[in-house]
Scaffold this motif. Structure first.
Motif, PDB file in Angstrom:
ATOM      1  N   SER A 215      28.802  -1.314  18.640  1.00  0.00           N
ATOM      2  CA  SER A 215      28.422  -2.516  17.912  1.00  0.00           C
ATOM      3  C   SER A 215      26.929  -2.802  17.949  1.00  0.00           C
ATOM      4  O   SER A 215      26.458  -3.660  17.226  1.00  0.00           O
ATOM      5  N   ASP A 216      26.155  -2.103  18.724  1.00  0.00           N
ATOM      6  CA  ASP A 216      24.735  -2.428  18.833  1.00  0.00           C
ATOM      7  C   ASP A 216      23.826  -1.268  18.426  1.00  0.00           C
ATOM      8  O   ASP A 216      22.717  -1.150  18.913  1.00  0.00           O
TER       9      ASP A 216
ATOM     10  N   GLY B 146      21.932  -0.586  15.815  1.00  0.00           N
ATOM     11  CA  GLY B 146      21.082  -0.879  14.670  1.00  0.00           C
ATOM     12  C   GLY B 146      21.797  -1.441  13.457  1.00  0.00           C
ATOM     13  O   GLY B 146      21.230  -1.504  12.386  1.00  0.00           O
ATOM     14  N   LYS B 147      23.020  -1.829  13.599  1.00  0.00           N
ATOM     15  CA  LYS B 147      23.760  -2.397  12.472  1.00  0.00           C
ATOM     16  C   LYS B 147      23.698  -3.912  12.564  1.00  0.00           C
ATOM     17  O   LYS B 147      23.896  -4.488  13.628  1.00  0.00           O
ATOM     18  N   THR B 148      23.440  -4.528  11.449  1.00  0.00           N
ATOM     19  CA  THR B 148      23.320  -5.984  11.449  1.00  0.00           C
ATOM     20  C   THR B 148      24.665  -6.629  11.127  1.00  0.00           C
ATOM     21  O   THR B 148      25.599  -5.977  10.649  1.00  0.00           O
ATOM     22  N   ASP B 149      24.714  -7.912  11.357  1.00  0.00           N
ATOM     23  CA  ASP B 149      25.925  -8.665  11.029  1.00  0.00           C
ATOM     24  C   ASP B 149      26.141  -8.720   9.523  1.00  0.00           C
ATOM     25  O   ASP B 149      27.268  -8.796   9.050  1.00  0.00           O
ATOM     26  N   TYR B 150      25.038  -8.682   8.761  1.00  0.00           N
ATOM     27  CA  TYR B 150      25.170  -8.693   7.301  1.00  0.00           C
ATOM     28  C   TYR B 150      25.823  -7.405   6.810  1.00  0.00           C
ATOM     29  O   TYR B 150      26.647  -7.436   5.898  1.00  0.00           O
ATOM     30  N   GLU B 151      25.463  -6.281   7.405  1.00  0.00           N
ATOM     31  CA  GLU B 151      26.104  -5.015   7.027  1.00  0.00           C
ATOM     32  C   GLU B 151      27.586  -5.051   7.365  1.00  0.00           C
ATOM     33  O   GLU B 151      28.418  -4.572   6.593  1.00  0.00           O
TER      34      GLU B 151
END
Length: 139
Positions: free
Chosen positions: A49-50, A52-57
């Protein structure tokens, strides 16, 4: 002349069969992509979950998941309702697609306002489509 006309009347049945086969293939393809999105959501939540992926993605992928789900539900409803596409399923898909668009591209306030108005118009159409007078399917 009559034998020629009897063959003409078979054309809609042949086209309906081709449409049904094609929709089954589309349904299987959408199911594959739905499972792929499910794996993406599962891996985002529990595995990496961490990275480099954002919550928007994540939210974008979640809405893509719902779009696949709604298209599969549309195909299922098509076969259940005797080869008829209910209008309200298209409205659900449109609302979900516009919400996804707002989440992805929210930089221009006037565009966001116009998309929000279009959602309100679709909700009004959904209310009309769910009225007993308009509905043709049974629940």
């Amino acid at each position: 002349m009559k034998s020629w006309m009897s063959h003409i009347y078979k054309i809609p049945a042949i086209l309906q069969g081709i449409l049904n086969i094609t929709l089954v293939l589309v349904g299987f393809t959408l199911t594959f992509f739905l499972l792929k999105e499910t794996w993406y959501i599962f891996s985002f939540m529990f595995i990496d979950s961490d990275v480099g992926k954002t919550d928007y993605e994540f939210t974008e992928q979640l809405l893509v998941f719902f779009l696949y789900f709604e298209f599969i539900a549309l195909i299922i409803q098509y076969f259940k309702s005797g080869f008829h596409f209910p209008l309200r399923y298209f409205i659900y898909i449109g609302i979900t697609a516009i919400i996804r668009l707002i989440i992805i591209d929210y930089t221009n306030a006037s565009n966001t306002l116009l998309w929000s108005i279009s959602i309100a118009v679709l909700l009004g159409a959904l209310v009309l489509a769910n009225m007993k007078v308009v509905r043709r399917d049974e629940h």
